[in-house]
Motif scaffolding. Structure first.
Motif, short mmCIF file in Angstrom:
data_model
loop_
_atom_site.label_atom_id
_atom_site.label_comp_id
_atom_site.label_asym_id
_atom_site.label_seq_id
_atom_site.Cartn_x
_atom_site.Cartn_y
_atom_site.Cartn_z
N GLY A 1 0.81 -1.37 0.09
CA GLY A 1 0.01 0.12 0.03
C GLY A 1 0.64 1.28 0.01
N TRP A 2 1.99 1.22 0.01
CA TRP A 2 2.99 2.46 -0.05
C TRP A 2 3.55 2.86 -1.68
CZ3 TRP A 2 7.06 2.15 4.37
CH2 TRP A 2 6.74 2.08 5.49
N ALA A 3 3.38 4.11 -1.59
CA ALA A 3 3.96 4.69 -2.88
C ALA A 3 5.42 5.23 -2.50
CB ALA A 3 3.02 5.99 -3.07
N VAL A 4 6.19 4.50 -3.73
CA VAL A 4 7.65 4.75 -3.59
C VAL A 4 8.20 5.45 -4.67
CG1 VAL A 4 9.87 3.42 -3.60
CG2 VAL A 4 7.80 2.50 -2.36
N THR A 5 9.07 6.44 -4.30
CA THR A 5 9.65 7.34 -5.20
C THR A 5 11.05 7.35 -4.95
OG1 THR A 5 7.92 9.05 -5.21
CG2 THR A 5 9.99 9.75 -5.97
N ASP B 1 13.25 -0.08 -8.82
CA ASP B 1 12.02 0.05 -8.14
C ASP B 1 11.05 -1.17 -8.56
OD1 ASP B 1 9.45 0.26 -6.81
OD2 ASP B 1 9.08 2.36 -7.67
N LYS B 2 10.87 -2.28 -7.65
CA LYS B 2 10.22 -3.19 -8.33
C LYS B 2 8.74 -3.39 -7.44
CE LYS B 2 13.83 -6.21 -9.51
NZ LYS B 2 14.72 -7.48 -9.28
N THR B 3 8.18 -2.20 -6.67
CA THR B 3 7.02 -2.40 -6.07
C THR B 3 5.71 -2.34 -7.17
OG1 THR B 3 7.17 -0.03 -5.80
CG2 THR B 3 8.05 -1.29 -3.96
N LEU B 4 4.83 -2.69 -6.40
CA LEU B 4 3.50 -2.80 -7.05
C LEU B 4 2.85 -1.37 -7.15
CD1 LEU B 4 1.02 -4.21 -8.60
CD2 LEU B 4 0.26 -4.50 -5.99
N HIS B 5 2.59 -0.94 -8.17
CA HIS B 5 2.28 0.61 -8.41
C HIS B 5 0.78 0.48 -8.65
CE1 HIS B 5 6.01 2.70 -8.58
NE2 HIS B 5 6.57 1.81 -8.92
N LEU B 6 -0.04 1.08 -7.72
CA LEU B 6 -1.52 1.18 -7.75
C LEU B 6 -1.80 2.38 -8.72
CD1 LEU B 6 -2.40 0.27 -4.17
CD2 LEU B 6 -2.49 -1.26 -6.00
N PRO B 7 -3.16 2.20 -9.42
CA PRO B 7 -3.60 3.22 -10.17
C PRO B 7 -3.99 4.43 -9.44
CG PRO B 7 -5.26 1.66 -10.24
CD PRO B 7 -3.84 0.79 -9.36
N SER B 8 -3.72 5.74 -9.84
CA SER B 8 -4.34 6.86 -9.13
C SER B 8 -5.78 7.02 -8.97
CB SER B 8 -3.86 7.89 -9.87
OG SER B 8 -4.22 8.04 -10.95
N VAL C 1 0.17 6.74 2.05
CA VAL C 1 1.53 7.29 2.69
C VAL C 1 2.72 7.01 1.28
CG1 VAL C 1 1.24 6.12 4.93
CG2 VAL C 1 1.88 4.69 2.96
N HIS C 2 3.55 7.88 1.63
CA HIS C 2 4.61 8.00 0.54
C HIS C 2 6.06 7.88 1.09
CE1 HIS C 2 6.10 10.89 -2.92
NE2 HIS C 2 6.80 9.38 -3.02
N LEU D 1 20.55 -0.83 -5.62
CA LEU D 1 19.72 -1.11 -4.64
C LEU D 1 18.12 -1.47 -5.15
CD1 LEU D 1 18.63 0.07 -1.68
CD2 LEU D 1 18.37 2.18 -2.72
N VAL D 2 17.68 -2.16 -4.53
CA VAL D 2 16.38 -2.70 -4.95
C VAL D 2 15.31 -2.53 -3.93
CG1 VAL D 2 14.98 -4.70 -5.63
CG2 VAL D 2 17.34 -4.56 -6.26
N VAL D 3 13.90 -2.00 -4.42
CA VAL D 3 13.04 -1.68 -3.32
C VAL D 3 11.91 -2.63 -3.99
CG1 VAL D 3 11.36 0.00 -2.54
CG2 VAL D 3 13.49 0.45 -2.86
N SER D 4 11.41 -3.52 -3.10
CA SER D 4 10.41 -4.33 -3.52
C SER D 4 9.41 -4.71 -2.45
CB SER D 4 11.05 -5.91 -3.71
OG SER D 4 11.75 -6.49 -2.71
#
Length: 238
Positions: A191-195, A207-214, A221-222, A234-237
């Motif tokens: 559920g987190w947005a990652v930048t 950035d390998k996280t799941l991006h939810l539609p706007s 949370v960001h 560096l990998v974010v998942s």
């Protein structure tokens, strides 16, 4: 707030387990010495200090505080004898380069501390993670409802930060990273947005996280990842 190991996580390996690993390594070295293809290399005589290093790592893994000096002594002694054997006793020729590397690591660490400028009250908070891996690796798991950020450093090593059981009270939290000849992994809830705002030279931020539609259901949370990666990744998942 608990920034350390999950109480439900498996216990650390026992000293007996590490001793068994050391015996296996010794047996493998002896086996190699007796194989025709490797005869003449004398693996046992050259690489036996690995046993000291393994036992030292085992002692550190059992230490719950910073008093595991015995483990550091064994690792240092093993590293010294290993380098001595690999260089046929000409270890003095390595002192200069090793001193230069150590000086560079010291300068980098001082510069990072100054550039990051983490407020003392935040650095002292249990909700803030500070992790440094130099010629080693670190693994941290955050379990709590008020994660406030982190500073993660890996120099000739690696770090792993697991935030999948953490939560944020602030709408935005920053993690500053520095990787030099190493790697890092950050795991976050879906559920987190990652930048990613870091820079990479002969390396990368992935950035390998799941991006939810706007729109409806968008993350509340960001998490902002800043920093630098040099000759590493560096990998974010999730």
């Amino acid at each position: 707030m608990n920034l350390h190991d999950d109480p439900n996580a498996p216990p650390a390996p026992t000293t007996r387990l590490w001793l068994g690993i050391a015996i296996i390594v010794f047996g493998i070295l002896a086996l190699l010495d007796n194989m025709p293809f490797f005869q003449g290399h004398d693996f046992v005589r050259t690489l036996w200090p690995l046993i000291l290093i393994i036992i030292g790592v085992g002692k550190l893994s059992r230490s719950r505080d910073d008093k595991g000096i015995g483990g550091y002594v064994l690792i240092a002694a093993g590293a010294f004898f290993l380098v001595h054997n690999l260089t046929d006793g000409n270890i003095s020729e390595l002192f200069g380069p090793l001193v230069i590397v150590a000086l560079g690591v010291f300068v980098v660490m001082k510069a990072l501390r100054r550039n990051r400028g983490v407020p003392p009250e935040l650095a002292a908070s249990d909700a803030f993670v500070s992790s440094t891996a130099v010629f080693s690796g670190t693994k941290r798991r955050v379990v709590g409802q008020d994660f406030k950020g982190a500073e993660l450093t890996a120099i000739f090593g690696g770090f792993e930060l697991d935030l999948r059981q953490a939560a944020l009270e602030a709408p935005q939290v920053r993690i500053d990273t520095f990787v030099l000849f190493g790697g890092g992994e950050i795991k976050v809830p879906q559920g987190w947005a990652v930048t990613m705002k870091g820079s990479a030279i002969v390396g990368g931020f992935d950035d390998k996280t799941l991006h939810l539609p706007s729109g409806e259901g968008a993350p509340r949370v960001h998490l902002v990842i800043t920093g630098m990666v040099l000759f590493g990744g560096l990998v974010v998942s999730n």
